[in-house]
Design a protein around this motif. Structure first.
Motif, mmCIF file in Angstrom:
data_model
loop_
_atom_site.group_PDB
_atom_site.id
_atom_site.type_symbol
_atom_site.label_atom_id
_atom_site.label_comp_id
_atom_site.label_asym_id
_atom_site.label_seq_id
_atom_site.Cartn_x
_atom_site.Cartn_y
_atom_site.Cartn_z
ATOM 1 N N ALA A 92 0.498 -0.743 -6.353
ATOM 2 C CA ALA A 92 1.848 -0.800 -5.779
ATOM 3 C C ALA A 92 1.945 0.076 -4.532
ATOM 4 O O ALA A 92 2.547 -0.319 -3.527
ATOM 5 C CB ALA A 92 2.882 -0.362 -6.819
ATOM 6 N N ALA A 93 1.344 1.253 -4.568
ATOM 7 C CA ALA A 93 1.360 2.130 -3.394
ATOM 8 C C ALA A 93 0.531 1.532 -2.265
ATOM 9 O O ALA A 93 0.897 1.622 -1.097
ATOM 10 C CB ALA A 93 0.855 3.516 -3.763
ATOM 11 N N ARG A 94 -0.568 0.883 -2.610
ATOM 12 C CA ARG A 94 -1.405 0.244 -1.585
ATOM 13 C C ARG A 94 -0.621 -0.853 -0.858
ATOM 14 O O ARG A 94 -0.677 -0.960 0.361
ATOM 15 C CB ARG A 94 -2.670 -0.341 -2.227
ATOM 16 C CG ARG A 94 -3.631 -0.954 -1.222
ATOM 17 C CD ARG A 94 -4.882 -1.476 -1.902
ATOM 18 N NE ARG A 94 -5.656 -0.419 -2.501
ATOM 19 C CZ ARG A 94 -6.623 0.264 -1.889
ATOM 20 N NH1 ARG A 94 -6.920 -0.021 -0.642
ATOM 21 N NH2 ARG A 94 -7.284 1.206 -2.512
ATOM 22 N N ARG A 95 0.144 -1.641 -1.614
ATOM 23 C CA ARG A 95 0.979 -2.680 -0.980
ATOM 24 C C ARG A 95 2.025 -2.034 -0.074
ATOM 25 O O ARG A 95 2.292 -2.519 1.030
ATOM 26 C CB ARG A 95 1.639 -3.545 -2.044
ATOM 27 C CG ARG A 95 0.695 -4.531 -2.716
ATOM 28 C CD ARG A 95 1.428 -5.549 -3.576
ATOM 29 N NE ARG A 95 2.174 -4.927 -4.661
ATOM 30 C CZ ARG A 95 1.690 -4.671 -5.876
ATOM 31 N NH1 ARG A 95 0.439 -5.002 -6.166
ATOM 32 N NH2 ARG A 95 2.436 -4.117 -6.805
ATOM 33 N N ALA A 96 2.624 -0.935 -0.532
ATOM 34 C CA ALA A 96 3.632 -0.243 0.272
ATOM 35 C C ALA A 96 3.006 0.326 1.544
ATOM 36 O O ALA A 96 3.610 0.263 2.624
ATOM 37 C CB ALA A 96 4.287 0.868 -0.546
ATOM 38 N N ILE A 97 1.803 0.877 1.437
ATOM 39 C CA ILE A 97 1.119 1.406 2.619
ATOM 40 C C ILE A 97 0.812 0.284 3.598
ATOM 41 O O ILE A 97 1.003 0.429 4.805
ATOM 42 C CB ILE A 97 -0.162 2.168 2.224
ATOM 43 C CG1 ILE A 97 0.207 3.459 1.480
ATOM 44 C CG2 ILE A 97 -0.999 2.495 3.459
ATOM 45 C CD1 ILE A 97 -0.985 4.160 0.839
#
Length: 125
Positions: A21-26
């Motif tokens: 989820a953080a990778r998608r946000a980044i």
């Protein structure tokens, strides 16, 4: 023992992982910013604490700050004394609903970045 500025070469910079989820946000943040971002863990590092997120190079790091990870192409920094005091923890960059405090960039889609901790390393003599 105080850790001096760390870098990728000395192995300390592999202390942070990132959730999907953080990778998608980044990815979304990188596209919106048009360039890389940087994370700085400030004051505290308990589960759910907000790391600051800035455009790369926007935040001036101090002499006591060290690189603890490169997450999805973005640097992640933390104060070396704080890192030692917490037992050299491994960190996980994640997202959760809400907006970040201060001047930190939001993760987008109503999310903020959060840092979660894994157990510190165990040192044996």
């Amino acid at each position: 023992m105080t850790v001096s500025a760390a870098n990728v070469e000395n192995g300390t910079a592999g202390r942070v992982t990132v959730t999907r989820a953080a990778r998608r946000a980044i990815d979304a943040l990188l596209a919106a910013q048009g360039g890389p971002v940087m994370f700085v863990q400030s004051a505290g590092c308990c589960d759910g604490s907000d790391p600051m997120c800035f455009s790369s190079g926007e935040f001036l790091l101090g002499e006591g700050d060290m690189l603890v990870g490169v997450v999805h192409g973005c640097t992640f920094h933390m104060n070396a004394d704080q890192y030692e005091a917490l037992g050299r923890p491994r960190l996980v960059l994640d997202v959760e609903p809400g907006t970040p405090g201060g001047f930190s960039l939001a993760a987008g889609d109503g999310l903020r970045f959060v840092t979660r901790t894994k157990a510190p390393e165990r040192h044996t003599s």
